[in-house]
Design a protein around this motif. Structure first.
Motif, PDB file in Angstrom:
ATOM      1  N   UNK B   1       9.676   0.459  11.827  1.00  0.00           N
ATOM      2  CA  UNK B   1       9.175  -0.700  11.099  1.00  0.00           C
ATOM      3  C   UNK B   1       9.308  -0.468   9.601  1.00  0.00           C
ATOM      4  N   UNK B   2      10.013  -1.363   8.962  1.00  0.00           N
ATOM      5  CA  UNK B   2      10.311  -1.197   7.545  1.00  0.00           C
ATOM      6  C   UNK B   2       9.128  -1.627   6.677  1.00  0.00           C
ATOM      7  N   UNK B   3       8.824  -0.823   5.628  1.00  0.00           N
ATOM      8  CA  UNK B   3       7.750  -1.219   4.710  1.00  0.00           C
ATOM      9  C   UNK B   3       8.363  -1.785   3.432  1.00  0.00           C
ATOM     10  N   UNK B   4       7.816  -2.879   2.932  1.00  0.00           N
ATOM     11  CA  UNK B   4       8.272  -3.361   1.627  1.00  0.00           C
ATOM     12  C   UNK B   4       7.735  -2.377   0.586  1.00  0.00           C
ATOM     13  N   UNK B   5       8.277  -2.443  -0.629  1.00  0.00           N
ATOM     14  CA  UNK B   5       7.895  -1.421  -1.602  1.00  0.00           C
ATOM     15  C   UNK B   5       6.431  -1.505  -1.995  1.00  0.00           C
ATOM     16  N   UNK B   6       5.885  -2.743  -2.038  1.00  0.00           N
ATOM     17  CA  UNK B   6       4.462  -2.883  -2.371  1.00  0.00           C
ATOM     18  C   UNK B   6       3.604  -2.209  -1.322  1.00  0.00           C
ATOM     19  N   UNK B   7       3.956  -2.474  -0.061  1.00  0.00           N
ATOM     20  CA  UNK B   7       3.181  -1.896   1.031  1.00  0.00           C
ATOM     21  C   UNK B   7       3.332  -0.386   1.026  1.00  0.00           C
ATOM     22  N   UNK B   8       4.542   0.073   0.810  1.00  0.00           N
ATOM     23  CA  UNK B   8       4.752   1.511   0.792  1.00  0.00           C
ATOM     24  C   UNK B   8       3.932   2.183  -0.307  1.00  0.00           C
ATOM     25  N   UNK B   9       3.898   1.570  -1.489  1.00  0.00           N
ATOM     26  CA  UNK B   9       3.167   2.278  -2.540  1.00  0.00           C
ATOM     27  C   UNK B   9       1.671   2.304  -2.238  1.00  0.00           C
ATOM     28  N   UNK B  10       1.165   1.264  -1.601  1.00  0.00           N
ATOM     29  CA  UNK B  10      -0.240   1.288  -1.199  1.00  0.00           C
ATOM     30  C   UNK B  10      -0.491   2.392  -0.174  1.00  0.00           C
ATOM     31  N   UNK B  11       0.382   2.455   0.824  1.00  0.00           N
ATOM     32  CA  UNK B  11       0.203   3.452   1.895  1.00  0.00           C
ATOM     33  C   UNK B  11       0.298   4.870   1.335  1.00  0.00           C
ATOM     34  N   UNK B  12       1.259   5.097   0.455  1.00  0.00           N
ATOM     35  CA  UNK B  12       1.394   6.430  -0.124  1.00  0.00           C
ATOM     36  C   UNK B  12       0.161   6.777  -0.968  1.00  0.00           C
ATOM     37  N   UNK B  13      -0.347   5.788  -1.661  1.00  0.00           N
ATOM     38  CA  UNK B  13      -1.555   6.015  -2.449  1.00  0.00           C
ATOM     39  C   UNK B  13      -2.721   6.420  -1.539  1.00  0.00           C
ATOM     40  N   UNK B  14      -2.865   5.735  -0.425  1.00  0.00           N
ATOM     41  CA  UNK B  14      -3.920   6.106   0.529  1.00  0.00           C
ATOM     42  C   UNK B  14      -3.727   7.550   0.973  1.00  0.00           C
ATOM     43  N   UNK B  15      -2.496   7.973   1.111  1.00  0.00           N
ATOM     44  CA  UNK B  15      -2.227   9.356   1.474  1.00  0.00           C
ATOM     45  C   UNK B  15      -2.706  10.308   0.403  1.00  0.00           C
ATOM     46  N   UNK B  16      -2.345   9.997  -0.847  1.00  0.00           N
ATOM     47  CA  UNK B  16      -2.751  10.884  -1.935  1.00  0.00           C
ATOM     48  C   UNK B  16      -4.267  10.959  -2.076  1.00  0.00           C
ATOM     49  N   UNK B  17      -4.938   9.818  -1.882  1.00  0.00           N
ATOM     50  CA  UNK B  17      -6.392   9.805  -2.034  1.00  0.00           C
ATOM     51  C   UNK B  17      -7.087  10.343  -0.785  1.00  0.00           C
ATOM     52  N   UNK B  18      -6.354  10.363   0.315  1.00  0.00           N
ATOM     53  CA  UNK B  18      -6.949  10.748   1.599  1.00  0.00           C
ATOM     54  C   UNK B  18      -7.908  11.921   1.513  1.00  0.00           C
ATOM     55  N   UNK B  19      -7.465  13.001   0.871  1.00  0.00           N
ATOM     56  CA  UNK B  19      -8.312  14.196   0.905  1.00  0.00           C
ATOM     57  C   UNK B  19      -9.598  13.984   0.115  1.00  0.00           C
ATOM     58  N   UNK B  20      -9.552  13.121  -0.888  1.00  0.00           N
ATOM     59  CA  UNK B  20     -10.788  12.851  -1.615  1.00  0.00           C
ATOM     60  C   UNK B  20     -11.746  12.007  -0.796  1.00  0.00           C
TER      61      UNK B  20
END
Lengths: 184, 184
Positions: B1-20
């Motif tokens: 399933x392809x992510x648009x760039x907006x969605x991808x940047x949100x998802x990646x951000x959730x990853x970065x914040x995940x540990x916090x």
DNA sequence: ATAAAGTTTCAGAAATTTCTGAAACTTTAT
DNA sequence: ATAAAGTTTCAGAAATTTCTGAAACTTTAT
């Protein structure tokens, strides 16, 4: 400096919880020890008591300072730095909350703000942006609220917290008063 | 399933914040993706979209379930499990708060309770126990308060938060009313 | 009973974080 | 100016956490 077993178990516990509180093991231990010792401690004492390298103590203190949790003390005629907790237990808790809010919510808030401004390119993005707006609004409400709680004195906060669910009743009361006055 | 760039940047951000936020990178990404996709996703879709091994997805879902953050969906005639977020954004935030409180405060509370019960063996321990009692009382107050906020509906909570510092004024008003009535 | 479609577990690899200790640096006293 | 007493920095080692992928397991349809 020798720790009694009660003190040691508290300090070790702070170490284990450290990472959940936002710092790491040794920083947790250092902070725990500072809190329960009546006098400020030198970096060397921290290092020896906790069996931590001197360099690590230095880094830990820097980190605790970035959280505004330690205060440096000086003893006349002694050039060492002595470290103790900054402020009361209440103030410490406020600072931990505040710092964590900044680290956990602010970056997300700005990413969301930026993303929401853009026009959605399609149906799927429209949905995604709608969700982002919901999260954004929630975070913003919490941020405002937290900022206002920060301005309250510990005593008032304590009153408010002890009031607990009573807040709900107070709200109802306020709503009633307002509707009464608008009715007249 | 392809992510648009907006969605991808949100998802990646959730990853970065995940540990916090209390989980790890991939779990953050998985949860972020579930939130902004309108339909529940299969484990395989999560794995392929995020480039994460199938096994890791399985562990991540287990972890998210322990936080009560995901809901399993089934499609008639399809034996796969499909995962989506559990509840509204507000409910999600409440659950994250609640779980974190449990993980961050409950263990400390019980250690402190146990330690405070013991008689202090000397001066130094007496001071240490006094500090522990202060921390204990604070954590207990916060725990009670949090438990009561939990029982409030999202709407009421929202009203309360939007009221913000106004709460201070409502408290004053209440105090005034009480003193008036006691005076009569 | 069998096999197909799926999920979970877990040992070890990879990535990340934390910690050490030696070297560089700073401050203060003389 | 020098040296003593202290602090900080940072490259690499150690510890910890996360992730992979193959094997074990489970569920469902036939």
């Amino acid at each position: 400096m020798q720790m009694t077993s009660k003190i040691e178990s508290f300090v070790m516990h702070c170490g284990e919880m450290g990472s959940r509180w936002g710092f790491n093991r040794t920083i947790g231990q250092m902070y725990g020890l500072m809190i329960i010792m009546p006098e400020p401690l030198s970096a060397t004492t921290l290092s020896e008591t906790l069996n931590i390298s001197r360099g690590n103590v230095s880094m830990g203190i820097k980190e605790l300072q970035s959280w505004r949790l330690v205060q440096v003390h000086h003893i006349p005629g002694d050039r060492k730095d002595y470290y103790g907790p900054a402020g009361s237990i209440w103030e410490m808790a406020q600072r931990v909350f505040e710092e964590r809010r900044k680290r956990e919510m602010d970056p997300t808030l700005s990413l969301l703000r930026a993303t929401i401004l853009d026009e959605p390119a399609n149906e799927q993005e429209a949905y995604a942006q709608e969700k982002m707006r919901e999260i954004h609004d929630l975070l913003e409400t919490i941020t405002h609220w937290a900022a206002e709680l920060q301005t309250m004195s510990p005593e008032k906060l304590n009153t408010l917290m002890k009031l607990g669910a009573g807040v709900g009743k107070v709200l109802d009361m306020k709503a009633k008063l307002l509707s009464d006055s608008s009715r007249k």
